[in-house]
Design a protein around this motif. Structure first.
Motif, PDB file in Angstrom:
ATOM      1  N   ARG A  52       1.158  -0.834  -0.432  1.00 22.69           N
ATOM      2  CA  ARG A  52       0.275   0.193  -0.109  1.00 22.69           C
ATOM      3  C   ARG A  52       1.107   1.490   0.166  1.00 22.69           C
ATOM      4  O   ARG A  52       1.809   1.032   1.394  1.00 22.69           O
ATOM      5  CB  ARG A  52      -0.754   0.302   1.620  1.00 22.69           C
ATOM      6  CG  ARG A  52      -2.069   1.110   1.461  1.00 22.69           C
ATOM      7  CD  ARG A  52      -2.749   1.182   2.511  1.00 22.69           C
ATOM      8  NE  ARG A  52      -2.347   1.161   3.856  1.00 22.69           N
ATOM      9  CZ  ARG A  52      -1.890  -0.109   4.279  1.00 22.69           C
ATOM     10  NH1 ARG A  52      -3.467  -0.719   4.789  1.00 22.69           N
ATOM     11  NH2 ARG A  52      -1.613   0.699   5.655  1.00 22.69           N
ATOM     12  N   VAL A  91      -3.129  -2.215  -8.295  1.00 22.17           N
ATOM     13  CA  VAL A  91      -4.422  -3.540  -8.515  1.00 22.17           C
ATOM     14  C   VAL A  91      -5.251  -2.664  -8.430  1.00 22.17           C
ATOM     15  O   VAL A  91      -6.253  -2.960  -8.177  1.00 22.17           O
ATOM     16  CB  VAL A  91      -4.175  -4.956  -8.089  1.00 22.17           C
ATOM     17  CG1 VAL A  91      -3.106  -5.974  -8.344  1.00 22.17           C
ATOM     18  CG2 VAL A  91      -3.846  -4.391  -5.986  1.00 22.17           C
ATOM     19  N   GLY A  92      -5.620  -1.396  -7.737  1.00 21.24           N
ATOM     20  CA  GLY A  92      -6.443  -0.719  -6.829  1.00 21.24           C
ATOM     21  C   GLY A  92      -5.546   0.745  -6.491  1.00 21.24           C
ATOM     22  O   GLY A  92      -4.602   1.052  -6.094  1.00 21.24           O
ATOM     23  N   GLN A  93      -6.604   2.232  -6.830  1.00 23.29           N
ATOM     24  CA  GLN A  93      -6.180   3.323  -6.305  1.00 23.29           C
ATOM     25  C   GLN A  93      -7.167   4.434  -5.820  1.00 23.29           C
ATOM     26  O   GLN A  93      -7.446   5.285  -7.066  1.00 23.29           O
ATOM     27  CB  GLN A  93      -5.339   4.027  -7.238  1.00 23.29           C
ATOM     28  CG  GLN A  93      -6.478   3.599  -9.062  1.00 23.29           C
ATOM     29  CD  GLN A  93      -5.722   4.136 -10.434  1.00 23.29           C
ATOM     30  OE1 GLN A  93      -3.854   4.290 -10.523  1.00 23.29           O
ATOM     31  NE2 GLN A  93      -6.215   4.518 -11.411  1.00 23.29           N
ATOM     32  N   PRO A  94      -7.751   3.883  -4.872  1.00 24.17           N
ATOM     33  CA  PRO A  94      -8.838   5.231  -4.439  1.00 24.17           C
ATOM     34  C   PRO A  94      -8.323   5.854  -3.687  1.00 24.17           C
ATOM     35  O   PRO A  94      -7.116   6.332  -3.405  1.00 24.17           O
ATOM     36  CB  PRO A  94      -9.070   4.323  -3.588  1.00 24.17           C
ATOM     37  CG  PRO A  94      -7.885   3.365  -2.826  1.00 24.17           C
ATOM     38  CD  PRO A  94      -7.255   2.882  -4.109  1.00 24.17           C
TER      39      PRO A  94
END
Length: 98
Positions: A52, A91-94
Motif C-alpha cells: 500500500r 491493482v487498486g487506486q482509491p
C-alpha cells in the motif's frame, strides 16, 4: 527504491509519502534436478510483495495505490544468462485527499 522509480516515471514531481507491506510476501522457486542423486540447483526465484503506497501527485492530490510488486529471477543456473525482472502492477487506486 524501485517503487519510487516506477512512480516518478509516471509523474516526476510526485512524492512518495509511505510504503507499507500489507500481507505475506509470496515466494516461488524452481529447481533443476541434477543427473545424479536427489540434489538440484535453483533455476528460478520469484518474490511478490503486496504493498500500500501513499503518494502525492504533482497536482497535490493524495492517492493510496494498492500494488503487487514482483521480482522474478530466471536462468539462475546458467552462468552469464541470469535475468532479473521487476513487475510493478497497480491493482487498486482509491483517491483519499485533494
Amino acid at each position: 527504491m524501485d517503487v519510487e522509480s516506477e512512480l516518478y516515471a509516471q509523474d516526476k514531481n510526485a512524492q512518495v509519502l509511505s510504503v507499507d507491506c500489507i500481507g505475506e510476501p509470496g515466494y516461488e522457486t524452481k529447481i533443476k534436478r541434477q543427473n545424479f542423486g536427489p540434489a538440484g540447483i535453483l533455476s528460478q526465484f520469484s518474490l511478490t510483495l503486496p504493498l500500500r503506497i501513499r503518494v502525492r501527485t504533482s497536482g497535490g492530490d493524495v492517492w493510496i495505490l494498492l500494488v503487487m510488486q514482483n521480482y522474478s529471477a530466471v536462468d539462475l543456473d546458467v552462468p552469464g544468462q541470469r535475468k532479473l525482472t521487476l513487475n510493478f502492477k497497480i491493482v487498486g487506486q482509491p483517491k483519499i485527499e485533494t
